[in-house]
Write an enzyme that holds these catalytic residues in place. Structure first.
Site, mmCIF file in Angstrom:
data_model
loop_
_atom_site.group_PDB
_atom_site.id
_atom_site.type_symbol
_atom_site.label_atom_id
_atom_site.label_comp_id
_atom_site.label_asym_id
_atom_site.label_seq_id
_atom_site.Cartn_x
_atom_site.Cartn_y
_atom_site.Cartn_z
ATOM 1 N N ARG A 1 38.610 32.220 35.523
ATOM 2 C CA ARG A 1 38.671 33.669 35.345
ATOM 3 C C ARG A 1 37.697 34.094 34.234
ATOM 4 N NH1 ARG A 1 40.342 38.321 37.821
ATOM 5 N NH2 ARG A 1 41.785 39.567 36.603
ATOM 6 N N THR B 1 37.373 41.166 46.003
ATOM 7 C CA THR B 1 37.747 39.775 45.843
ATOM 8 C C THR B 1 37.546 39.087 47.191
ATOM 9 O OG1 THR B 1 39.315 40.502 44.191
ATOM 10 C CG2 THR B 1 39.764 38.371 45.175
ATOM 11 N N ASN C 1 35.974 41.892 41.057
ATOM 12 C CA ASN C 1 36.948 42.979 40.920
ATOM 13 C C ASN C 1 36.642 44.091 41.918
ATOM 14 O OD1 ASN C 1 39.294 44.072 39.967
ATOM 15 N ND2 ASN C 1 38.281 45.315 38.431
ATOM 16 N N SER D 1 45.433 38.819 36.449
ATOM 17 C CA SER D 1 44.979 38.900 37.843
ATOM 18 C C SER D 1 46.186 38.927 38.780
ATOM 19 C CB SER D 1 44.122 37.672 38.145
ATOM 20 O OG SER D 1 43.822 37.609 39.515
ATOM 21 N N SER D 2 45.918 39.316 40.018
ATOM 22 C CA SER D 2 46.940 39.196 41.065
ATOM 23 C C SER D 2 46.579 38.105 42.067
ATOM 24 C CB SER D 2 47.060 40.525 41.833
ATOM 25 O OG SER D 2 47.460 41.551 40.975
HETATM 26 N N1 GLY Z 1 40.413 41.675 40.308
HETATM 27 C C1 GLY Z 1 41.615 41.624 41.013
HETATM 28 C C2 GLY Z 1 42.545 40.599 40.503
HETATM 29 O O1 GLY Z 1 42.118 39.682 39.842
HETATM 30 O O2 GLY Z 1 43.722 40.687 40.736
#
Ligand code: GLY
Length: 567
Positions: free
Chosen positions: A103, A378, A398, A449-450
């Site tokens: 990340r 993503t 993103n 993040s998701s």
């Molecule tokens: N950029 C979307 C996420 O990382 O959840």
């Protein structure tokens, strides 16, 4: 934590409008046959071919993943990247599991209030379309690290297909042509004098896209690995680019960037072991919370996307996203209460005020509490090799094309991942997600993040590899795809193509793809007080399921150009 209606509308547009609807629920025309020796499912045909060619050369799943990552950086500029970051979940053929966090990080000069004006209000778009929106990229370091630990073929062999795609060009698909056309004005405005992706007449399906600067950058990465990006020419170009727009990334930030191997979060759903991504992604913990919340209910008897199933899942999602807003952040900076959130009794207690007769208003739901605790664009790819090693990677800039700013001379796009931090407690980000202290901006911290790359085992053997893009909807899309296979008996292609819905606590609405919920279901839910907004598409899931007979079947999301290929 009020969300005004313009934010609600923006969320619906961002979440549901990210992809065109034409292909919804259609079956992909690409390969739909059992494969015994390996499979790649990813978001672009040329990248899938790059991955398959590596498997056929004797590469393992990690080798193929490196080839796919770099090929996507060329062929899927909306999301594939070298200027962004991501997460990898790995399961070896012998059952060893691991995860890699590559990340992005906040630059050293970042600060908690960097997106606020003097009155303390969030400055619109500063965390989205400026040089300051970019976090320190992690993708190149992540690929080098993954290859160093698990790769088999020489590094140069894995980067080469991407160099050729960039240098010789590739044919753009209709989706990519549409996306490039939609962003022409932004590219011009944000990149004065650069010319990347600009065209006098609109991009058409079949046009050749050549990226010479990107080919040179990839060649340096091929020859110097990490140093080809974080030092020397490319690093210099990136720092120079920062200077043109008051960006914060410094050489010291690039030197300090390192991806991190983290212990996976592992849980159970019925007889399945779920191996998924720990923080700084919220995805894994949230997915396990959701699965636990619904496990004891007869979903398969109720039926796919029928009112009881949808209501239960929405109420679980409401509670889990409320927890996400308070408790999830970078574990290197914030004590994430993972054990408490994952304790089965905790989720049971969270579901106790769920009432079958009426929707629980989100205003009545706060993040949970437990004793002892102190206080979109993503892309995803799933790969298995002939030995049974599996890798699930979600990677991102993103927003679509990140902050839409190119690094001059280096030919790649910067991410706008800083928007995934909470710029101000309670103020929603581009996905409508709110957060607080756990996800506040700090130098060197990773933004929450998701992303939910996930691998499932059944009876100790590989069962499923799954993940998706989609910002805040990633978690709920992975959740639904897993249930589609396990509870509703759908084959993996149908499971990824099936209509999806989403709730994220705030705003208090159920977003649903057109046709995902039938009239009867929508009417029953509406009578109970659920606000349902339909439109667009949600997520682009790419998954692989291993059949008991030992072969792999792929599910490539028909919402995009997603492709499954194997041998
Ligand atoms: N950029 C979307 C996420 O990382 O959840």
């Amino acid at each position: 934590m009020n969300l005004n209606s313009s934010f609600t509308n923006r969320l619906i547009l961002l979440v549901l409008g990210a992809f065109t609807t034409a292909a919804l629920h259609a079956q992909t025309s690409n390969q739909d046959k059992p494969c015994y020796k390996g499979m790649v499912v990813c978001a672009y045909p040329d990248a899938a071919q790059a991955g398959l060619s590596i498997l056929k050369k004797g590469g393992n799943a990690i080798d193929a993943a490196v080839a796919v990552q770099f090929a996507l950086a060329v062929t899927l500029p909306e999301a594939g990247n070298i200027g962004g970051g991501g997460f990898m979940v790995y399961r070896s053929a012998k059952g060893e599991t691991n995860t890699l966090d590559f990340r992005e990080k906040a630059p050293g000069k970042a600060s908690a209030d960097m997106y606020l004006d003097e009155a303390g209000n969030v400055i619109p778009d500063k965390s989205l379309y400026t040089h300051q929106a970019a976090g320190v990229p992690g993708s190149v370091d992540g690929m080098v690290e993954a290859h160093h630990k698990y790769g088999k073929l020489p590094w140069a062999t894995l980067v080469q297909p991407a160099i050729e795609l960039a240098r010789n060009g590739f044919k753009v698909t209709r989706h990519l042509a549409d996306d490039l056309n939609k962003s022409q004005a932004d590219f011009k405005r944000l990149n004065p004098g650069k010319g990347y992706f600009l065209k006098d007449i609109p991009w058409q399906e079949g046009d050749l896209l050549v990226q010479e600067d990107l080919a040179k950058t990839l060649t340096l990465i091929r020859d110097k690995k990490r140093d080809g990006f974080y030092k020397g020419t490319v690093a210099g170009q990136l720092i120079a680019e920062m200077r043109t727009g008051n960006g914060l990334i410094s050489q010291a930030d690039l030197d300090k960037y390192h991806s991190v191997w983290r212990k996976p979060v592992i849980g159970k759903y019925k007889q399945y072991k779920v191996i998924t991504m720990p923080p700084p992604s919220s995805g894994g913990i949230a997915l396990l919370q959701l699965l636990h919340a619904v496990e004891k209910y007869p979903l398969s008897r109720w039926g796919h996307n029928r009112d009881s199933s949808v209501q239960l899942m929405v109420e679980a999602e409401r509670r889990v996203y409320a927890d996400r807003s308070k408790y999830l952040g970078d574990p290197d900076f914030y004590k994430v209460p993972a054990d408490s959130l994952l304790r089965p009794t905790y989720m049971d207690a969270r579901m106790q005020n769920f009432d079958w007769n009426t929707a629980t208003p989100s205003s009545n739901i706060k993040p949970g509490s437990f004793a002892g605790y102190e206080s979109d664009q993503t892309t995803h790819y799933s790969i298995v090799d002939r030995d049974g090693n599996a890798v699930s990677i979600t990677t991102t800039l993103n927003g679509s094309f990140g902050c839409k700013i190119f690094v001059k001379g280096a030919g790649f796009l910067l991410n706008n991942e800083m928007d995934d931090f909470s710029a101000k407690p309670g103020t929603p980000n581009m996905f409508g997600l709110v957060g607080g202290k756990a996800n506040s901006i700090q130098p060197g911290k990773r933004m929450l993040s998701s992303m939910t790359p996930t691998i499932l085992e059944k009876d100790g053997k590989l069962f499923m590899v799954v993940g998706t893009p989609g910002g805040s909807t990633i978690i709920t899309s992975v959740f639904q795809t897993i249930l589609n296979v396990i509870e509703y008996g759908q084959d993996v292609q149908r499971a990824v193509a099936s209509g999806r819905f989403h709730h994220q606590w705030l705003p208090d609405i159920v977003t649903a793809e057109i046709g995902a919920l039938n009239n009867e279901t929508r009417s029953i839910l509406a009578k109970k007080g659920y606000i349902i907004k339909e439109g667009g598409t949600i997520g682009r899931v790419d998954a692989i399921v291993k059949a008991p007979q030992g072969y792999y079947m792929g599910g490539a999301d028909p919402r995009g150009d997603d492709t499954k290929t194997g041998w």
